[in-house]
Design a protein around this motif. Structure first.
Motif, short mmCIF file in Angstrom:
data_model
loop_
_atom_site.label_atom_id
_atom_site.label_comp_id
_atom_site.label_asym_id
_atom_site.label_seq_id
_atom_site.Cartn_x
_atom_site.Cartn_y
_atom_site.Cartn_z
N GLY A 1 -13.94 6.71 0.75
CA GLY A 1 -12.55 6.33 1.01
C GLY A 1 -11.92 5.70 -0.22
N ARG A 2 -10.59 5.71 -0.23
CA ARG A 2 -9.85 5.13 -1.35
C ARG A 2 -8.64 4.41 -0.79
NH1 ARG A 2 -9.48 6.75 -6.86
NH2 ARG A 2 -10.84 8.44 -6.23
N CYS A 3 -8.37 3.28 -1.36
CA CYS A 3 -7.22 2.47 -0.99
C CYS A 3 -6.51 2.12 -2.29
CB CYS A 3 -7.72 1.22 -0.28
SG CYS A 3 -6.54 -0.09 -0.08
N VAL A 4 -5.21 2.38 -2.36
CA VAL A 4 -4.45 2.03 -3.55
C VAL A 4 -3.39 1.01 -3.15
CG1 VAL A 4 -2.97 2.86 -5.42
CG2 VAL A 4 -4.83 4.29 -4.59
N PHE B 1 0.84 -1.19 0.00
CA PHE B 1 0.00 0.00 0.00
C PHE B 1 0.87 1.24 0.00
CE2 PHE B 1 -2.47 -3.32 2.01
CZ PHE B 1 -3.65 -3.26 1.29
N GLY B 2 0.35 2.29 -0.60
CA GLY B 2 1.13 3.52 -0.59
C GLY B 2 0.39 4.65 -1.25
N PRO B 3 0.93 5.84 -1.09
CA PRO B 3 0.33 7.01 -1.73
C PRO B 3 0.68 7.03 -3.21
CG PRO B 3 2.29 7.65 -0.53
CD PRO B 3 2.09 6.17 -0.30
N LEU B 4 -0.09 6.31 -3.99
CA LEU B 4 0.14 6.22 -5.43
C LEU B 4 -0.93 7.01 -6.16
CD1 LEU B 4 0.89 2.42 -5.58
CD2 LEU B 4 2.54 4.26 -5.76
N PRO B 5 -0.66 7.39 -7.40
CA PRO B 5 -1.67 8.13 -8.16
C PRO B 5 -2.86 7.24 -8.50
CG PRO B 5 0.19 7.53 -9.55
CD PRO B 5 0.55 7.15 -8.15
N ASP B 6 -3.97 7.88 -8.81
CA ASP B 6 -5.13 7.15 -9.28
C ASP B 6 -4.76 6.38 -10.53
OD1 ASP B 6 -6.66 8.29 -7.30
OD2 ASP B 6 -7.51 9.83 -8.61
N VAL B 7 -5.52 5.34 -10.82
CA VAL B 7 -5.34 4.63 -12.08
C VAL B 7 -5.66 5.61 -13.18
CG1 VAL B 7 -6.13 2.71 -13.48
CG2 VAL B 7 -5.89 2.42 -11.02
N ASP B 8 -4.73 5.84 -14.08
CA ASP B 8 -4.83 6.88 -15.10
C ASP B 8 -5.28 6.27 -16.43
OD1 ASP B 8 -4.56 9.04 -16.78
OD2 ASP B 8 -2.39 9.23 -16.53
N ALA B 9 -6.47 6.63 -16.88
CA ALA B 9 -7.01 6.09 -18.13
C ALA B 9 -6.17 6.51 -19.32
CB ALA B 9 -8.45 6.54 -18.31
N SER B 10 -5.48 7.62 -19.25
CA SER B 10 -4.68 8.06 -20.38
C SER B 10 -3.42 7.21 -20.57
CB SER B 10 -4.28 9.53 -20.21
OG SER B 10 -3.41 9.68 -19.11
N ALA B 11 -3.07 6.41 -19.56
CA ALA B 11 -1.88 5.57 -19.63
C ALA B 11 -2.18 4.25 -20.33
CB ALA B 11 -1.34 5.33 -18.23
N GLY B 12 -3.35 4.08 -20.87
CA GLY B 12 -3.74 2.83 -21.52
C GLY B 12 -5.11 2.40 -21.05
N GLU B 13 -5.52 1.25 -21.49
CA GLU B 13 -6.86 0.75 -21.16
C GLU B 13 -6.98 0.47 -19.66
OE1 GLU B 13 -9.35 -2.27 -23.60
OE2 GLU B 13 -8.12 -3.41 -22.20
N THR B 14 -8.07 0.91 -19.08
CA THR B 14 -8.37 0.69 -17.67
C THR B 14 -9.57 -0.24 -17.58
OG1 THR B 14 -7.59 2.89 -17.05
CG2 THR B 14 -9.11 1.83 -15.52
N TRP B 15 -9.55 -1.12 -16.60
CA TRP B 15 -10.68 -2.00 -16.30
C TRP B 15 -11.24 -1.60 -14.95
CZ3 TRP B 15 -12.64 -6.61 -18.62
CH2 TRP B 15 -12.09 -6.91 -19.86
N PRO C 1 -0.67 0.07 -10.04
CA PRO C 1 -1.65 0.48 -9.03
C PRO C 1 -3.03 -0.12 -9.29
CG PRO C 1 -1.33 2.24 -10.60
CD PRO C 1 -0.36 1.15 -10.98
N ILE C 2 -3.65 -0.55 -8.20
CA ILE C 2 -5.04 -1.02 -8.24
C ILE C 2 -5.77 -0.24 -7.15
CG2 ILE C 2 -6.60 -2.96 -7.91
CD1 ILE C 2 -4.37 -4.79 -8.90
N SER C 3 -6.82 0.47 -7.55
CA SER C 3 -7.53 1.28 -6.56
C SER C 3 -8.84 0.60 -6.16
CB SER C 3 -7.81 2.68 -7.10
OG SER C 3 -8.74 2.62 -8.16
N LEU C 4 -9.20 0.82 -4.92
CA LEU C 4 -10.51 0.41 -4.40
C LEU C 4 -11.11 1.67 -3.80
CD1 LEU C 4 -12.52 -1.91 -3.68
CD2 LEU C 4 -11.43 -1.93 -1.44
N THR C 5 -12.24 2.10 -4.35
CA THR C 5 -12.88 3.33 -3.89
C THR C 5 -14.30 3.01 -3.45
OG1 THR C 5 -11.59 4.52 -5.55
CG2 THR C 5 -13.40 5.72 -4.51
N THR C 6 -14.69 3.59 -2.32
CA THR C 6 -16.06 3.43 -1.84
C THR C 6 -16.75 4.80 -1.88
OG1 THR C 6 -15.32 3.71 0.45
CG2 THR C 6 -15.52 1.46 -0.36
#
Length: 153
Positions: free
Chosen positions: A129-132, A29-43, A139-144
């Motif tokens: 909340g958000r957990c990366v 876990f860490g302070p990572l950026p959000d999953v960035d859609a511009s960096a390629g395909e996001t699921w 990075p894999i994010s979990l957001t509620t």
């Protein structure tokens, strides 16, 4: 005002438990950026909790991480697009079920929805909340999101 129903450390503990049992990896876990859609395909895979607390739970990741999750979960070397969708749906379903158990009940969990791209929460939703976490450097994010923040006191 953010209503904190799920403590960040509890969410991380659930992610760690689910990843360990389903994917056989320990998340970092860490302070990572959000999953960035511009960096390629996001699921993105989502489930909703309905009950005294209405919540949207979303996990998002780059395509490479989604394929890795499917490979690990389904124990296949070259997962199909359908395999990836099924695996991410199962992952968010298990995460959502565990998070639902920490909310006031009785509650129900929706069937998972998996898409390529990002899922925008409804305009009335409030990020709770958000957990990366990191899987093989990705990075894999979990957001509620609270879907009816005014109903929670």
């Amino acid at each position: 005002m953010t209503i904190s129903l799920l403590a960040p450390e509890d969410v991380e503990a659930i992610v760690e438990q689910v990843w360990s049992s389903l994917l056989e990896v320990e998340p970092a876990f860490g302070p990572l950026p959000d999953v960035d859609a511009s960096a390629g395909e996001t699921w993105t895979a989502t489930v909703t909790v309905s009950g005294p607390v209405a919540m949207l739970i979303a996990t998002a990741m780059p395509r490479e991480a989604a394929v890795d999750v499917a490979s690990r979960l389904l124990m296949v070397d070259d997962p199909t697009t359908e395999d990836v969708a099924d695996a991410l749906g199962e992952l968010v379903n298990v995460l959502g079920g565990n998070l639902k158990s920490m909310l006031p009940g009785p509650s129900t969990l929706s069937l998972p929805v998996t898409v390529t791209g990002e899922v925008a929460p409804p305009s009335h939703a409030e990020e709770q909340g958000r957990c990366v976490a990191v899987l093989d450097g990705r990075p894999i994010s979990l957001t509620t999101y609270l879907l009816d923040p005014g109903a929670v006191s």
